[in-house]
Scaffold this motif. Structure first.
Motif, PDB file in Angstrom:
ATOM      1  N   SER A  50       0.968  -1.225   0.014  1.00  0.00           N
ATOM      2  CA  SER A  50      -0.133  -0.083  -0.107  1.00  0.00           C
ATOM      3  C   SER A  50       0.945   1.393  -0.016  1.00  0.00           C
ATOM      4  CB  SER A  50      -0.836   0.081   1.223  1.00  0.00           C
ATOM      5  OG  SER A  50      -0.378  -0.045   2.456  1.00  0.00           O
ATOM      6  N   SER A  51       1.911   1.123   0.553  1.00  0.00           N
ATOM      7  CA  SER A  51       3.037   2.407   0.824  1.00  0.00           C
ATOM      8  C   SER A  51       3.566   2.527  -0.765  1.00  0.00           C
ATOM      9  CB  SER A  51       4.164   2.038   1.744  1.00  0.00           C
ATOM     10  OG  SER A  51       3.695   2.004   3.043  1.00  0.00           O
ATOM     11  N   HIS A  54       0.886   4.551  -2.997  1.00  0.00           N
ATOM     12  CA  HIS A  54       0.609   5.710  -2.273  1.00  0.00           C
ATOM     13  C   HIS A  54       1.655   6.809  -3.013  1.00  0.00           C
ATOM     14  CE1 HIS A  54       0.073   9.138   0.095  1.00  0.00           C
ATOM     15  NE2 HIS A  54       1.445   9.278   0.289  1.00  0.00           N
TER      16      HIS A  54
END
Length: 426
Positions: A50-51, A54
């Motif tokens: 998810s990072s 981002h």
């Protein structure tokens, strides 16, 4: 989305983004960008998937950030660097070439990946073309200021500049990637590249000119024989149908997006028949390319048989060599854009280019001995620089690159460049 800002890479306050960029850079040292996955990049950091998303939409965005960071860290603006390479003062040019070589050597993994992916990724292409465009614009101004209006006959100053700048790009790439054996590293290209720029600008003080003499190799140019890619093994009707179907489909589709199922449907053969003749789609494409490569190699070899003191004969022969007919157009477009990133194609392409460089080297040696061509850099190095420049220019034209959108214009310009580089003719 490309990391919100290209300059985030290197900001200490954002260790997450820097970690993904650093991981990708480390992976590029040993692996091609094509083979690196997002999962591998993430696994080399302490951060979650998810990072990654981002900051980035894809791994292409990571490469864009890395390349932007390299360009932002250049000692000089690309346009200023180009202006210094056009200078009459040898010291200024020598210093500028050294800066370029140092930059490329430090970041060859990133810059090499950019070159390999530039025809596939619009984001990478946009970033790279912006930097290249600055160099082209600066060189074009110098072309206009140094050449009388009637001396630039075949193309605009921008097209001429784009061809030479793209040639420099290609030479830096093939030398750093070990593709061209005559250049064991980027620094070995300095003299031949400066000769190329000197021919473009009509300059009479190329680097190291004082050490060049009229002496030539003892090798006999007359004994040179072209080696072809031996494409005659594909003779069966079904195999021919498969290759013809592939050639037609490549008019609308790149190799990486073309499926075996689509090829077999178009060829009206079964999947088992396809795999009887070819191990893979890539193997079929290599077979298709071999025939085109043989034709190009033989066309270049015909230069040995003409009267090269006759500018018209030379120009006609060069046009016949460089012009790509409709039957070969789709194949060459795919080959020129895919070989840097396709291992199965790279070796066969490198072999074909080596044969053509050897042919041109023999011709230069012979014509220097006969007094037709002036002394200059070692014939093999000059042949390599000229042929890789021509190869990259044709690739740019087939990709409709800015300032190189018309293939016929590019071919005409390459004919003039060949005469200037090898024979010193304007």
């Amino acid at each position: 989305m490309v990391a919100h800002s290209h300059h985030l890479y290197g900001r200490r306050s954002d260790g997450t983004l820097a970690a993904f960029c650093s991981a990708t850079r480390e992976l590029l040292v040993a692996r091609s960008f094509r083979d690196i996955t997002v999962a591998e990049i993430i696994s080399c950091t302490p951060y979650a998937r998810s990072s990654f998303y981002h900051y980035f939409d894809s791994k292409d965005d990571v490469l864009v950030s890395l390349a932007a960071s390299v360009l932002a860290g250049m000692r000089r603006d690309p346009g200023e660097w180009a202006l210094r390479l056009c200078a009459d003062d040898m010291g200024t040019r020598s210093e500028s070439w050294s800066e370029v070589f140092a930059l490329w050597s430090r970041h060859d993994a990133i810059l090499g990946a950019v070159i390999e992916e530039v025809h596939r990724s619009p984001a990478i292409a946009a970033l790279w073309q912006k930097a290249v465009g600055k160099v082209v614009a600066t060189v074009a101004v110098q072309v206009r200021s140094r050449c009388a209006a009637d001396e630039v006959k075949s193309a605009s100053a921008e097209t001429i500049a784009a061809i030479v700048v793209c040639g420099i790009e290609r030479i830096l790439y093939v030398s750093s990637r070990g593709v061209e054996p005559r250049f064991p590293d980027v620094r070995a290209t300095a003299e031949a590249l400066d000769w190329l720029m000197s021919a473009l600008l009509g300059r009479t003080t190329p680097l190291q000119a004082s050490r060049w003499t009229a002496s030539v190799s003892n090798d006999s140019a007359d004994s040179f024989e072209i080696e072809t890619q031996n494409s005659s093994f594909v003779t069966a009707t079904s195999a021919t149908a498969i290759l013809e179907a592939m050639r037609i489909l490549l008019l609308d589709c790149s190799v990486d997006k073309l499926s075996v199922a689509r090829i077999t449907r178009h060829a009206k053969v079964s999947r088992s028949t396809f795999y009887f003749y070819f191990e893979s789609k890539e193997a079929a494409f290599v077979a298709l390319y071999r025939d085109v490569a043989d034709t190009a190699a033989m066309a270049l070899h015909r230069l040995h048989a003409i009267d090269r003191s006759d500018a018209t004969q030379l120009a006609d022969a060069l046009v016949r060599w460089l012009r790509i007919d409709e039957h070969s157009m789709a194949v060459m477009r795919s080959v020129l854009h895919e070989w840097p990133r396709a291992p199965e194609l790279r070796l066969i392409y490198q072999t074909g280019m080596a044969a053509q460089v050897a042919s041109l080297e023999a011709l230069i040696v012979k014509d220097r001995a006969a007094g037709l061509a002036p002394a200059g850099p070692p014939a093999g190095e000059l042949a390599a620089v000229l042929l890789w420049t021509m190869e990259r220019a044709v690739a740019g034209a087939l990709a409709a690159q800015p300032d190189m959108t018309d293939l016929e214009t590019v071919v005409s310009c390459l004919v003039e460049l060949f005469a200037a580089v090898v024979y010193g003719r304007s």
